[in-house]
Design an enzyme around this catalytic site. Structure first.
Site, short mmCIF file in Angstrom:
data_model
loop_
_atom_site.label_atom_id
_atom_site.label_comp_id
_atom_site.label_asym_id
_atom_site.label_seq_id
_atom_site.Cartn_x
_atom_site.Cartn_y
_atom_site.Cartn_z
N CYS A 433 0.78 -1.28 -0.01
CA CYS A 433 0.11 0.01 0.04
C CYS A 433 0.92 1.26 -0.13
O CYS A 433 2.11 1.17 -0.49
CB CYS A 433 -0.85 -0.13 1.08
SG CYS A 433 -0.17 0.22 2.82
N ILE A 434 0.58 2.23 0.51
CA ILE A 434 1.24 3.61 0.54
C ILE A 434 2.56 3.36 0.98
O ILE A 434 3.68 4.02 0.51
CB ILE A 434 0.39 4.65 0.90
CG1 ILE A 434 -0.76 4.87 -0.13
CG2 ILE A 434 1.08 6.04 0.73
CD1 ILE A 434 -1.86 6.07 0.59
#
Length: 498
Positions: A433-434
């Site tokens: 994810c980020i």
């Protein structure tokens, strides 16, 4: 996969549609900057930007269906997103008030009001999950040669359309109860006012270690329980006119995060730097400077938080408490600002001319105060309880004797991480994810945590026996992409590790 791992997977997938919000925030923010009084009425250019941003906000439900389906699919294929779109159309059209009245043979006035709100993010998430599961199970099915064209991925939209009929049939009878329950929950939190906002913020931080904060955020930030704080705030003038936003209230689940992310955590970073051993100050200083700048400018705080959450869990709980207090204060004083991505400087500036932004500059004043509080609390706790924050670890843990560090070249760095994780044969899934790698591993004993941290990882989170997260910061997705490119037969023996 255990239930915690599955919810974590859903939480990660939620970040796909949420990633579209910065575009809406920028477009609408620019529009409000151009025409802060007329909100598009006095400027064609402002109206152009505001309308463009509204196009994203007004379609968040279908974006959730497509984004979750794509994010949860095993190989991130567009066919999964298309299936989510198809499923969402089937469900929402079958459950529209006119369709419900016709199917049930009742007058439209007798249709429960819940069906007037069927186009919402909750339904989008549900359809997205079902679409992804169908894709993961049947995307490689081969049909008889007479139907071969519809084999594999082409089969999934068809299956999803039929699944959508089944979902609609079930929801036709249970949705009013589910909807009333969600609305009751939302109203219960809202009835707590500022205290409810503070309680939410406290748990928002506590759930970060296991990655479930995204699921919690969807309840308060989007239209899952009737709160919908981010879209209502970004809607600005339109939200006010439609009665979905109230000046001084809308944004209460966002505003108080600005003082923490922009000022509080950088203050904690300065304290950790000052508490590091003299020989480690240069290394810790560079890490904390980068992480502190990211928190201040963009609102990305995980690199900072993971640097101490497992080394000093008591301090992290205190950080969560102070976040709750900050959100409570901002909500109580009606100091409002909002964001499309996170509570950093960029979003604060963009939201400052939104008609729902109230005394937003006081969040800066509040932040300066919290910066001093964080610095004092962290420095006192670290020295008093001898927390092993970055730069205070034992020599064997903080210094590499090999002279090798994490490479600045992403391709080589990915191979270093891959080797420290036990190689391709020890990984059954690589995702990101980020800020974090999300991995499924076969044998946890082959993972070298000290080496992962020496390469630059801010933290390593174990979820059960087979799920692992490695916190890398914003470069996580790039590293994950490079790791996937490394051939399973590639020899990693010549890759040097710290």
């Amino acid at each position: 996969m255990n239930i915690l791992g599955y919810f974590q997977k859903v939480g990660k997938a939620l970040m796909v549609p949420v990633a579209t919000l910065p575009a809406a925030a920028i477009l609408m923010g620019v529009g409000y900057w151009i025409d802060p009084n007329g909100w598009g009425a006095n400027s064609t250019l402002a109206a152009f930007f505001i309308t463009a941003g509204s196009a994203i906000i007004n379609n968040m439900s279908v974006l959730f269906a497509m984004g979750v389906a794509y994010g949860m699919s095993k190989d991130k294929d567009g066919a999964a997103a298309l299936s989510g779109f198809v499923g969402f159309l089937v469900v929402t059209n079958l459950l529209a008030p006119n369709a419900v009245a016709q199917i049930q043979g009742i007058d439209i006035s007798a249709v429960p009001s819940a069906f007037g709100k069927i186009n919402n993010q909750f339904v989008g998430i549900l359809v997205g999950i079902v679409s992804a599961e169908l894709y993961n199970r049947f995307s490689e099915v081969e049909l008889h040669k007479t139907l071969a064209f519809f084999s594999g991925k082409r089969l999934i939209p068809i299956l999803t359309s039929f699944a959508g009929i089944l979902i609609a049939f079930i929801l036709m009878y249970v949705w009013p109860t589910v909807y009333n329950g969600l609305v009751g929950f939302g109203e219960g939190i809202q009835s707590m006012g500022e205290i409810g906002a503070g309680v939410y913020a406290f748990f928002n931080r506590l759930l970060i270690p296991v990655g479930l904060h995204h699921a919690l955020n969807s309840v308060f930030w989007f239209d899952v329980a009737g709160i919908n704080d981010i879209p209502n705030f970004l809607g600005g003038a339109k939200s006010i006119q439609e009665g979905t936003a109230v000046v001084g209230v809308t944004g209460m689940y966002q505003a108080g995060f600005f003082p923490i992310m922009m000022f509080g955590l950088p203050g904690a970073a300065l304290a950790m730097y000052h508490c590091a051993k003299p020989e480690n100050k240069d290394k810790v200083g560079s890490i904390m400077l980068a992480a502190g700048f990211a928190a201040f400018f963009t609102g990305v705080t995980e690199p900072l938080e993971f640097s101490f959450m497992f080394l000093a869990p008591g301090l992290y709980v205190l950080h969560a408490f102070m976040t709750g207090v900050s959100v409570y204060i901002a909500a109580s004083m009606q100091w409002m600002a909002g964001f499309g991505f996170s509570a950093g400087l960029v979003d604060l500036v963009l939201s400052s001319r939104n008609p729902l932004a109230v005394n937003w500059y006081m969040l800066v004043v509040q932040g300066i105060v919290f910066s001093g509080i964080y610095y004092g609390v962290f420095r006192f706790a670290i020295t008093k309880f001898n927390f092993q924050t970055p730069g205070r670890e034992e020599e064997s843990e903080s210094v590499s004797n090999s002279g090798v560090t994490g490479s600045k070249e992403t391709g080589i760095l990915a191979r270093q991480y891959l080797k420290a994780l036990g190689g391709h044969h020890n990984l059954t899934n690589i995702d990101a994810c980020i800020t974090r790698l999300r991995l499924t591993i076969k044998d946890g004993s082959q993972v070298d945590e000290k080496t992962l941290k020496a390469l630059g990882a801010m933290g390593v989170v174990k979820l059960g026996t087979n799920n692992l997260q490695v916190i890398l910061g914003p470069k996580a997705e790039l590293v994950a992409g490079e790791m996937k490119k490394v051939g399973t037969t590639e020899d990693l023996s010549n890759i040097q590790l710290p």
